[in-house]
Design an enzyme around this catalytic site. Sequence first.
Site, mmCIF file in Angstrom:
data_model
loop_
_atom_site.group_PDB
_atom_site.id
_atom_site.type_symbol
_atom_site.label_atom_id
_atom_site.label_comp_id
_atom_site.label_asym_id
_atom_site.label_seq_id
_atom_site.Cartn_x
_atom_site.Cartn_y
_atom_site.Cartn_z
ATOM 1 N N THR B 45 0.870 -1.175 0.000
ATOM 2 C CA THR B 45 0.000 0.000 0.000
ATOM 3 C C THR B 45 0.907 1.226 0.000
ATOM 4 O O THR B 45 1.892 1.284 0.746
ATOM 5 C CB THR B 45 -1.029 -0.011 1.156
ATOM 6 O OG1 THR B 45 -1.834 1.163 1.037
ATOM 7 C CG2 THR B 45 -0.388 -0.057 2.529
ATOM 8 N N GLU B 46 0.608 2.185 -0.895
ATOM 9 C CA GLU B 46 1.603 3.216 -1.201
ATOM 10 C C GLU B 46 1.852 4.192 -0.054
ATOM 11 O O GLU B 46 2.827 4.926 -0.076
ATOM 12 C CB GLU B 46 1.253 3.956 -2.500
ATOM 13 C CG GLU B 46 -0.097 4.638 -2.524
ATOM 14 C CD GLU B 46 -1.137 3.789 -3.225
ATOM 15 O OE1 GLU B 46 -1.135 2.550 -3.030
ATOM 16 O OE2 GLU B 46 -1.978 4.349 -3.965
ATOM 17 N N ASN B 47 0.979 4.176 0.952
ATOM 18 C CA ASN B 47 1.259 5.031 2.101
ATOM 19 C C ASN B 47 2.321 4.426 3.023
ATOM 20 O O ASN B 47 2.634 5.027 4.054
ATOM 21 C CB ASN B 47 -0.026 5.375 2.870
ATOM 22 C CG ASN B 47 -0.851 4.165 3.218
ATOM 23 O OD1 ASN B 47 -1.063 3.288 2.394
ATOM 24 N ND2 ASN B 47 -1.305 4.104 4.444
#
Lengths: 221, 212
Positions: B45-47
């Site tokens: 997940t890019e966060n």
Amino acid sequence: MTTFPATAREAVAGIADGATVMLGGFGAAGQPVELIEALIDTGAGDLTVVNNNAGNGDRGLAALIALGRVRRIICSFPRQPDSWHFDRRYRAGEIELELVPQGNLAERIRAAGAGIGGFFTPTGYGTPLAEGKETRVIDGRGYVLEYPLAADYALIAAHTADAAGNLVYRKTARNFGPIMAAAARTTVAQVRAVVPVGGIDPEHVVTPSIYVDRVVRVEAP
Amino acid sequence: MIGTDELAALVAADIPPGAYVNLGIGLPTRVADHFAAGSGVVLHTENGMLGMGPQAHGDDVDPDLVNAGKVPVTELPGAAYFHHADSFAMMRGGHLDCCVLGAYQVSADGDLANWHTGRPDDIPAVGGAMDLAIGARETFVMMTLFAKDGTSKLVPACTYPLTGVRCVSRVYTDHAVFLLDRAGGVRVRELFGITLDELRRRVPVPLDAGPA
């Protein structure tokens, strides 16, 4: 050297009108809400704010925007179901938006902290967000020139600091904290706990104290 | 035509065991429910996380642990956290095997449009879409083939603002799966209750139906 002011209000002292302020957080995770509330209390306005989003709900960055303190926001994802304060100001032409792809935003912040003068990134090449920017084809692939993004202040939230000013974060609340800490002239961290020197294993330090100017402990919500 | 869950299962079955995968917000998140037990697929997940688990409920909700859609999630054993610049370096650096994204339009040569309708009153929001589109080794799109007005979302050239150029290699839709060679060639891999003739009538892109 890292100092440890007693209150959030003392921790944000010196942020002047017109300053560029990076605010950590991805939505609510890692958002330094107490520092932002202290910034609101100082009355500083005409700010340029750097954050992934443009405020959620009514607290923190959303409140800063609602009060009209933000002249310009640099972010990747302003539009959200609960970004009503930004939406209203934006539609009224009362806030300027620089929209940056999320990875370019992160890398521009990283570049500023690392002393890089610019970088070519494939992200955004051939899209409206690269319009007017210098491009280059390297090894057959298109790249866009992006410049570093620095700030006067970074306000971030970490989980624990030691008395030397080293920081560790918790889970996905880490997000922009480490890179913003390096990219700002003055970095202020709010933490939930301060432990003695030696209380954080040096192997586990995420943000070393050299990037951290002020630490204030706030009660866990 | 097939349903969303069937389509999500099809996408999941095409992702190799052990792959590092990012699932975009919306329809693609459904793919997570269909990986075979023991597939070893690791979700990014890019966060700032690898090893993302299912959505969190009740006492498992932790405000410090959210996905790219800001939905509370869980962590799996072996998970790792990292800051945003590292997270996007993983994509841009070609370390992610695959991403699955939603789309407004995909062009025959693999251009993707999924971040902005282009309407002047819309507030644009791009997030990580542009980084994912060009960063993952394979970019799959999962979408309905036809818009509400019946027009095809697989098009000769995108009319919506672009997210990435020649980045999409497969398009999974409710009527057919398309393989794109990113040089304009589109091959139909399978059909769901629609004939090739009808597909060719409704999709304004030359469609190859032969074997790869």
